[in-house]
Design an enzyme around this catalytic site. Structure first.
Site, PDB file in Angstrom:
ATOM      1  N   HIS A 541       0.810  -1.213   0.000  1.00 30.74           N
ATOM      2  CA  HIS A 541       0.000   0.000   0.000  1.00 30.74           C
ATOM      3  C   HIS A 541       0.850   1.274   0.000  1.00 30.74           C
ATOM      4  O   HIS A 541       0.311   2.378   0.146  1.00 30.74           O
ATOM      5  CB  HIS A 541      -0.921   0.022   1.228  1.00 30.74           C
ATOM      6  CG  HIS A 541      -0.176   0.211   2.513  1.00 30.74           C
ATOM      7  ND1 HIS A 541       0.740  -0.699   2.984  1.00 30.74           N
ATOM      8  CD2 HIS A 541      -0.189   1.220   3.411  1.00 30.74           C
ATOM      9  CE1 HIS A 541       1.249  -0.265   4.114  1.00 30.74           C
ATOM     10  NE2 HIS A 541       0.702   0.894   4.396  1.00 30.74           N
ATOM     11  N   HIS A 556       1.798   7.008  -0.162  1.00 29.24           N
ATOM     12  CA  HIS A 556       1.121   6.139   0.806  1.00 29.24           C
ATOM     13  C   HIS A 556      -0.384   6.165   0.533  1.00 29.24           C
ATOM     14  O   HIS A 556      -1.012   7.213   0.563  1.00 29.24           O
ATOM     15  CB  HIS A 556       1.409   6.638   2.225  1.00 29.24           C
ATOM     16  CG  HIS A 556       0.903   5.738   3.319  1.00 29.24           C
ATOM     17  ND1 HIS A 556      -0.420   5.627   3.628  1.00 29.24           N
ATOM     18  CD2 HIS A 556       1.569   4.913   4.169  1.00 29.24           C
ATOM     19  CE1 HIS A 556      -0.576   4.773   4.638  1.00 29.24           C
ATOM     20  NE2 HIS A 556       0.625   4.328   4.978  1.00 29.24           N
TER      21      HIS A 556
END
Length: 636
Positions: A541, A556
């Site tokens: 992620h 992020h």
């Protein structure tokens, strides 16, 4: 970027390779010792036969340890291989060919010299066995190292690994289904259900042929992608493995727990055919068990994600061990009742793939644990521990099985009726009592010392995300390279917003660096500039990239999405890979984030912003941006 898609032909070829690889390994690790103890030596002198069996057992035991020592050098040789056919496929084909030829020779008496010249036979046996074992290791290491070389797409890798796991599960168990039917079919005499030397020889020919064909299919049916990330790979040595084990305490404890468990488990599995042959007196019924193992093994692998989610890995591990210990006790008192033996053996077999996957996940999580603790990522070293433990367990098991067969009187010419009550007691003590104790000790180690849960791993990854860029904070950019980089493009489509407005305190406070956030309208993350992937995360992620001129950025996706453990995220890169501006890096399923009731805001920081020239936003907050929009410029 190279294509990340694999054809069905490639997946099936790789799966068939896994099938043949485990057919070979199961034969070598479980059934070869049965041939040695029951048919290789038939001089008519029981004491001489038992002595030769003991010598062979000792040679196998010692050579397996030698092979453990040279395994790291095999890995290094593969890493340094450069051919027009790729790095791994030549070793798969060559190792498969030589290993198969050697296996066939080992299932013979080498022209009768086992009787006429026992010393020469032992010398030749040792040479051929270590040759076979070394080239099998070349094939095995090369084969399982191929997955990253076949695609950079994490979803494609998972599909390939799943196909391979299915192939290996079927291969490892199918050989158990066919071993005694094939041996008895080709044998001139049944010999109490153990067949004869001719039957075992043709069984070996069939196994070796299947293994060789599967290696050829891998060679012609798969294609390695050309990627710079496979260059200059870390080399694994015992010194390095020892260092990692002694400094990464969670890896050390899970290695000790698994090492004890797999030794006990392998010992039981290796003696099951002996039980069916010399206790039940129904060697052909072993095929029923092996057939059931194929079905239950596939079901167990399919149920793992559901069970791990419902119970968590730690509870699942203890449930599995509890069932296996109950199975050992049931097995020990099953006697000659085939239904009870099958029930006990299945109860012992069903949890095995689940325990394997639990341990594999914990060892994988130990990569990040070690990275946080040691400030160095040792992925290849950490993941090399489990195969070493499996081989160590195999070496111990092979030694124990040979000595058990001699002690219990289950050698050449023996039948179920000839094994004495004392021999049966000795056999059951080693098959059931010893593994029960070893597995119990391993479980105690796991209970007391293995604390790396899914929640703790999520916290570790979250810490790594927030600290990985600290070393770049004062990283001076290469001002001579600004002609190659003076703009930062939007990494994802959506609404631009100030970083201070996000709900994550660390990002909002700017402690991870200056930057911005984007409320996504699309699930694709692109490279904002030309550069190199500097940081990857197992949860997929987030990504850290450094531009050619030294600008370091962290992208992020979402807040607390580390808890999703990679579900809904697909990556198209590996650490060290070169990327061009606009290359697709990550795809994510926004609905999965929303279903988890998490924030999907994409946060972007410039880790070394303080060392850069002035950052100028080219788009206003609140405006919609896409991957072709310049968001930042760097001005002197």
């Amino acid at each position: 970027m190279p294509s990340n898609k694999q054809s069905m032909t490639s997946r099936l070829a790789y799966a068939f390779g896994a099938f043949g690889n485990d057919v070979f390994f199961a034969t070598l690790s479980t059934y070869f010792i049965m041939f040695v103890t029951t048919h290789l030596f038939n001089s008519g002198n029981t004491a001489e036969n038992d002595r030769m069996i003991s010598y062979i057992t000792l040679i196998i035991f010692l050579l397996r340890f030698v092979e453990l020592v040279i395994d790291p050098f095999i890995g290094n040789a593969i890493d340094n291989t450069v051919t027009r056919w790729g790095k791994f496929k030549p070793w798969v084909v060559v190792g498969g060919t030589i290993g198969s030829i050697a296996l066939i020779i080992l299932f013979t008496n080498m022209g009768g010299i086992n009787k006429s010249n026992p010393l020469l036979y032992l010398i030749l046996f040792g040479f051929i066995y270590i040759t076979m074992d070394i080239f099998y290791s070349f094939k095995d290491i090369g084969f399982w190292s191929m997955i990253p070389a076949l695609t950079l797409d994490s979803r494609e890798r998972e599909k390939t690994a799943t196909f391979a796991r299915i192939g290996s599960t079927i291969g490892a168990n199918l050989v158990g289904v066919v071993v005694m039917p094939l041996v008895l079919f080709f044998s001139m005499k049944s010999n109490g259900g153990t067949g004869d030397a001719k039957g075992w020889f043709w069984f070996a020919v069939i196994v070796a042929t299947v293994a060789w064909i599967s290696a050829i299919v891998v060679g012609f049916g798969t294609k390695e992608i050309d990627s710079t990330l496979r260059k200059n790979k870390e080399r694994t040595t015992f010194k390095q493995v020892f260092y990692i084990l002694t400094h990464n305490d969670q890896l050390m404890w899970i290695a000790l727990a698994y090492g004890l468990y797999t030794t006990g488990m392998t010992l039981v599995n290796s003696l099951e055919l002996y039980y069916f042959t010399f206790i039940l007196g129904q060697s052909s019924a072993f095929s029923i068990l092996a057939g059931l193992n194929i079905l239950t093994g596939l079901v167990a692998v399919a149920l793992f994600p559901i069970l791990a989610d419902k119970l968590n890995r730690r509870r699942l591990f203890f449930w599995c061990i509890g069932i296996m210990l109950l199975a050992i006790v049931t097995f020990a008192f099953a006697g000659r009742s085939l239904p009870l033996v099958l029930i006990a053996a299945e109860l012992f077999a069903i949890p095995q793939p689940l325990v394997f996957l639990v341990v594999l996940m914990i060892i994988s999580d130990a990569v990040e644990y070690g990275q946080l603790k040691l400030n160095h990522r040792d992925e290849s070293l950490t993941l090399s521990v489990r195969p070493l433990l499996d081989k160590l367990a195999g070496a111990i098991s092979n030694g124990a099985v040979g000595l058990t067969a001699v002690a219990a009187g289950m050698t050449t010419g023996a039948t179920a009726s000839s094994v004495t009550p004392s021999g049966q007691f000795t056999f059951k003590l080693i098959m059931f009592g010893l593994p029960f104790l070893i597995i119990m000790i391993g479980t105690w180690v796991f209970y007391r010392h293995v604390t790396l849960t899914e929640a703790r791993h999520a916290e570790i990854v979250d810490q790594l995300e927030k600290t990985w860029g600290k070393k770049f904070e004062d990283h001076e950019p290469d001002t001579n390279n600004y002609q190659y980089f003076d703009a930062y493009f939007a990494p994802i489509a959506g609404t631009l917003m100030p970083l201070s407005d996000v709900a994550d305190p660390a990002f909002a406070a700017g402690s991870l660096g200056d930057g911005f956030a984007i409320q996504p309208t699309d699930g694709r993350v692109y490279a904002p500039f030309d550069g190199t992937i500097r940081s990857t995360f197992s949860t997929r992620h987030a990504v850290g990239i450094e531009s050619d001129s030294g600008v370091v950025t962290l992208i992020h996706i979402g807040i607390n999405t580390v808890s999703m453990q990679g579900t809904g995220f697909i990556t198209y890169f590996d650490k060290g890979q070169r990327v061009k501006r606009g290359d697709l890096l990550i795809e994510f399923w926004d609905k999965a984030i929303q279903d988890a009731q998490l924030d999907d805001t994409v946060m972007v920081t410039i880790t070394n912003a303080n060392a850069l020239p002035q950052l100028t936003f080219k788009k206003a907050f609140g405006s919609h941006v896409s991957k072709n929009d310049i968001l930042l410029e760097f001005n002197d």
